[in-house]
Enzyme design. Structure first.
Site, PDB file in Angstrom:
ATOM      1  N   ARG A  76      63.636  69.601  44.221  1.00 22.83           N
ATOM      2  CA  ARG A  76      63.180  70.943  43.850  1.00 22.83           C
ATOM      3  C   ARG A  76      63.768  71.905  44.859  1.00 22.83           C
ATOM      4  NH1 ARG A  76      59.950  72.581  39.490  1.00 22.83           N
ATOM      5  NH2 ARG A  76      58.369  73.552  40.790  1.00 22.83           N
ATOM      6  N   ASP A 242      49.404  76.590  38.345  1.00 26.51           N
ATOM      7  CA  ASP A 242      50.061  76.360  37.049  1.00 26.51           C
ATOM      8  C   ASP A 242      49.412  75.151  36.383  1.00 26.51           C
ATOM      9  OD1 ASP A 242      51.735  76.766  34.940  1.00 26.51           O
ATOM     10  OD2 ASP A 242      53.593  76.341  36.010  1.00 26.51           O
ATOM     11  N   ASN A 247      52.565  70.343  32.942  1.00 27.77           N
ATOM     12  CA  ASN A 247      52.933  70.036  34.322  1.00 27.77           C
ATOM     13  C   ASN A 247      52.331  68.719  34.792  1.00 27.77           C
ATOM     14  OD1 ASN A 247      54.583  72.227  34.853  1.00 27.77           O
ATOM     15  ND2 ASN A 247      52.894  73.531  35.502  1.00 27.77           N
ATOM     16  N   ASP A 260      54.612  70.774  39.866  1.00 27.92           N
ATOM     17  CA  ASP A 260      54.776  72.234  39.893  1.00 27.92           C
ATOM     18  C   ASP A 260      53.634  72.956  40.609  1.00 27.92           C
ATOM     19  OD1 ASP A 260      57.096  71.770  38.584  1.00 27.92           O
ATOM     20  OD2 ASP A 260      56.557  72.772  36.728  1.00 27.92           O
ATOM     21  N   GLU A 262      54.236  75.638  42.759  1.00 28.62           N
ATOM     22  CA  GLU A 262      54.777  76.856  43.344  1.00 28.62           C
ATOM     23  C   GLU A 262      53.838  78.047  43.207  1.00 28.62           C
ATOM     24  OE1 GLU A 262      58.444  77.120  41.364  1.00 28.62           O
ATOM     25  OE2 GLU A 262      57.583  77.540  39.406  1.00 28.62           O
TER      26      GLU A 262
END
Length: 391
Positions: A76, A242, A247, A260, A262
């Site tokens: 990532r 998220d 995900n 995920d 972020e």
């Protein structure tokens, strides 16, 4: 169906993957013991999910302690500034830290983290590498409500996936931490509470992402969020950010990896719960409104998600209408920003009416008019109540 430029997967990178491949090999050689002689496969990009951070897949092999070692890897990395990224900042080190913390403090399946590279020398951007988990996520493109293994599953399998997914959110929220341990997740915008900082952070993202071309519908949405800001947003937890089934990787409808991070931050529990509910509503609306298909209407219903969460945690979700509007506006900002990226890559022409950059504009309009929840059970109107007994 909706226009193809609204539902097709946007381009996510303009990097030369062959160059990145060679850079990764050189970087691994510097991280591994002398004589490891690392080799990696051709890089690939996930086909159905993820449009913000750049995600690359590869297999790596090397010699360690006289034995051959192999890993299926995911890298990532922060997108290049010239690729018109979705978000203004990408704190890969924060993602690595929150995944480490969550993996150590609760039993949810966070991918095994292998290496963290906060510098830009190796690939031109910070990145981290984690072990690739087995399983598949319900796809975003095309949405899982239109064609997917989840759509073809029976009701019991869909229910098993739903309950396991809600339990993941509950487990994250019940992690006990000190303020110092999660200080790195506090958003840097002004505000006297984490939720106020969250809203101010979303406004800043919107102002940056629209590049001087505001979306009238989203402006109305932000005005509504200010006018209806809850007096009490409850206790604050680690918010995944998220939180959605797209995900999560599943094998036999059981989660194998939670991905995920972020958008992780400190905030109210309802941020994640309403996001999980609304994102399914969004995909369900694509299936029914644009595709004329039934979708999966019994999946992730409000009464089920909020009720199960209350049973697991003892916390009854409140102000759920507000947080669902917040989720819809937040997702609208992301979609409008993605439209700017699509125009940048020549994948679409920006419409004269910028409201059209928000695919779920009819849902937001109904929310702002107060009609969105008309057909929902009374318990969903503002506060979801726990079920009398677990099914």
């Amino acid at each position: 169906m909706a226009d193809s430029d609204e539902v097709a997967r946007p381009q996510v990178s303009n990097r030369d993957l062959a160059e990145v491949h060679d850079q990764l090999v050189a970087w691994l050689a510097g991280r591994l013991p002398d004589g490891a002689d690392p080799q990696i496969s051709e890089l690939s990009i996930p086909a159905t999910n993820g449009m913000s951070s750049e995600t690359l897949l590869f297999d790596a092999s090397w010699t360690e302690d006289g034995a051959e070692r192999t890993e299926r890897c995911v890298v990532r990395m922060r997108p290049a500034a010239e690729a018109k990224p979705v978000f203004p900042t990408y704190d890969l080190d924060k993602q690595y830290r929150v995944m480490t913390l969550v993996g150590e403090r609760c039993g949810i399946p966070v991918p095994k983290l292998l290496w963290n590279e906060p510098g830009e020398e190796a690939l031109g951007a910070p990145f981290f590498v984690m072990r690739r988990a087995d399983g598949a996520a319900p796809p975003d493109v095309m949405p899982y409500t239109i064609d997917s293994w989840l759509l073809k599953a029976d009701a019991a399998e869909q229910r098993r996936l739903q309950e396991a997914s809600v339990a993941i959110v509950a487990d994250i929220h019940q992690i006990e931490t000190t303020p110092d341990e999660i200080a790195f997740l506090q958003l840097e915008q002004p505000g006297d509470t984490p939720m106020r900082r969250h809203l101010n952070d979303l406004k800043a993202f919107y102002e940056w992402g629209m590049e001087g071309h505001p979306v009238p519908l989203l402006d109305r949405g932000f005005a509504w969020l200010e006018e209806n800001f809850p007096e009490d947003t409850g206790d604050d937890v680690i918010s995944w950010g998220d939180a959605r089934i797209g995900n999560i990787l599943y094998v036999d409808f059981t989660p194998t990896a939670v991905l995920d991070w972020e958008m992780a931050a400190v905030g109210p529990r309802e941020l994640d719960l309403a996001w999980m509910v609304f994102i399914h509503d969004f995909f369900q609306d694509i299936a029914t409104r644009y595709g004329g298909l039934p979708g999966i209407p019994n999946l992730l219903r409000r009464e089920d998600v909020y009720g199960q969460y209350a049973s697991l945690t003892g916390h009854t979700p409140k102000n759920t209408q507000y947080f669902e509007v917040y989720a819809a506006i937040r997702h609208g900002v992301v979609m409008a920003r993605i439209a700017h990226r699509q125009a940048f890559f020549g994948e679409r022409v920006m419409p004269e009416n910028l409201d059209e950059t928000v695919l779920h504009r009819t849902l937001i309009e109904a929310m702002l008019a107060g009609t969105y929840w008309d057909d929902l059970p009374a318990a969903d109107a503002g506060t979801a109540e726990a079920p009398e007994a677990a099914e």
